[in-house]
Design a protein around this motif. Structure first.
Motif, PDB file in Angstrom:
ATOM      1  N   HIS A  57       0.930  -1.161   0.048  1.00 51.11           N
ATOM      2  CA  HIS A  57       0.088   0.080  -0.083  1.00 51.11           C
ATOM      3  C   HIS A  57       0.857   0.988  -0.080  1.00 51.11           C
ATOM      4  O   HIS A  57       0.487   2.182  -0.583  1.00 51.11           O
TER       5      HIS A  57
ATOM      6  N   LYS B 168       0.331   6.756  -6.903  1.00 55.01           N
ATOM      7  CA  LYS B 168      -0.700   7.743  -6.905  1.00 55.01           C
ATOM      8  C   LYS B 168      -0.070   9.070  -6.930  1.00 55.01           C
ATOM      9  O   LYS B 168      -0.608  10.018  -7.722  1.00 55.01           O
TER      10      LYS B 168
ATOM     11  N   TRP C 121      -6.717   2.256   4.577  1.00 51.81           N
ATOM     12  CA  TRP C 121      -7.123   1.379   3.276  1.00 51.81           C
ATOM     13  C   TRP C 121      -8.337   0.409   3.270  1.00 51.81           C
ATOM     14  O   TRP C 121      -8.894   0.243   2.370  1.00 51.81           O
TER      15      TRP C 121
ATOM     16  N   ASP D 147     -10.322   6.763   3.202  1.00 50.35           N
ATOM     17  CA  ASP D 147     -10.314   5.284   3.047  1.00 50.35           C
ATOM     18  C   ASP D 147      -9.755   5.016   1.543  1.00 50.35           C
ATOM     19  O   ASP D 147      -9.843   3.729   1.315  1.00 50.35           O
ATOM     20  N   THR D 148      -9.399   5.966   0.889  1.00 48.74           N
ATOM     21  CA  THR D 148      -8.776   5.833  -0.310  1.00 48.74           C
ATOM     22  C   THR D 148      -7.983   6.908  -0.816  1.00 48.74           C
ATOM     23  O   THR D 148      -7.938   8.356  -0.092  1.00 48.74           O
TER      24      THR D 148
END
Length: 278
Positions: A165, A172, A248, A267-268
């Motif tokens: 993650h 990202k 996550w 959460d993202t």
């Protein structure tokens, strides 16, 4: 996924009725089909760790430990092919990996007449073939494999998921062309406690300025979030200003109450993140 405190307590209450076997995840998924397997596993693991902490002293009482060891010796003599340690763990409602550790430690003391170091014990738990008794080695291996919340196998999986993650978050940030410094770079600059990423140029999420982002590959419940606030997040805020925490696997939505003080929960990865220079 965000859950209300009431929804979380419903899940936690259901978990308290389950024995810590791998089959419990199937029951959880059947009871809460709208939640992902990863979220349910994270919640189950956290609630189970609470149980372990509450009952740790009772299971490690010297008399109880001796009882477990004699139980093992008796049942293994009757039939060494039966998963005695695993059955023992399920019977007393405690972690199979921790039961295996306790019995292994007692066995080694019985063999050598003195306690072994944590290093020796950890090495044998990571590699049961090092245990100087083939039957016990097999019993320990069964416990390690079947414990979904504790033990060296679980530790490796958690580490890999956490790293995965962090890599996802890095990708990202790069997709958004956001310059950043990671933990390793920050430590080279002399920082000890650091978030996963510091933004070189502040960004905004939901109108809130953020200077750093922390990745948590877990569900954010009340106890874990309060611990992170005290041990990590407020320290980051003191040093680097406001920031963003990504749970996550979701979090209890009532915990997202510190936005005005400079800590935002998601959460993202946010789709609306923009740099202040853009």
């Amino acid at each position: 996924m965000k859950l209300t405190k009431a929804q979380y307590e419903e899940i936690a209450g259901f978990i308290s009725t389950l024995k810590p076997t791998r089959q419990c995840m199937k029951k959880l998924k059947e009871r809460f089909p709208h939640l992902s397997q990863s979220t349910l596993l994270s919640i189950f693991s956290q609630e189970y760790q609470k149980l372990i902490k509450r009952t740790h002293a009772r299971h490690h009482d010297p008399d109880t430990l001796e009882f477990y060891y004699r139980w093992y010796l008796h049942d293994i003599e009757a039939d060494p092919t039966v998963p005695v340690l695993l059955n023992l763990a399920y019977e007393v409602g405690f972690s199979p990996a921790l039961i295996a550790r306790m019995v292994l430690e007692r066995f080694l003391q019985d063999q050598d007449g003195q306690p072994h170091t944590k290093h020796v014990l950890n090495s044998m738990l990571r590699e049961p073939s090092l245990i100087p008794d083939a039957i016990l080695a097999n019993q320990v291996q069964q416990c390690i494999i079947n414990d979904c919340c504790n033990g060296p196998l679980v530790d490796c999986i958690k580490h890999a998921i956490g790293h995965e993650h962090e890599v996802l978050l890095r990708e990202k940030l790069m997709e958004k062309n956001l310059g950043f410094l990671d933990e390793d770079q920050l430590r080279l600059k002399g920082y000890d406690k650091t978030p996963d990423f510091i933004l070189e140029v502040p960004a905004a999420v939901d109108g809130q300025v953020i200077n750093w982002i922390e990745s948590k590959a877990s569900f954010g419940n009340e106890s874990s979030h309060c611990m992170y606030l005290q041990e990590q997040f407020w320290s980051y805020w003191n040093r680097f200003g406001p920031g963003l925490v990504i749970y996550w696997y979701g979090f209890i939505e009532e915990l997202d109450c510190n936005q005005e003080r400079g800590i935002l929960l998601k959460d993202t990865f946010p789709t609306d993140i923009v740099t202040l220079s853009s």
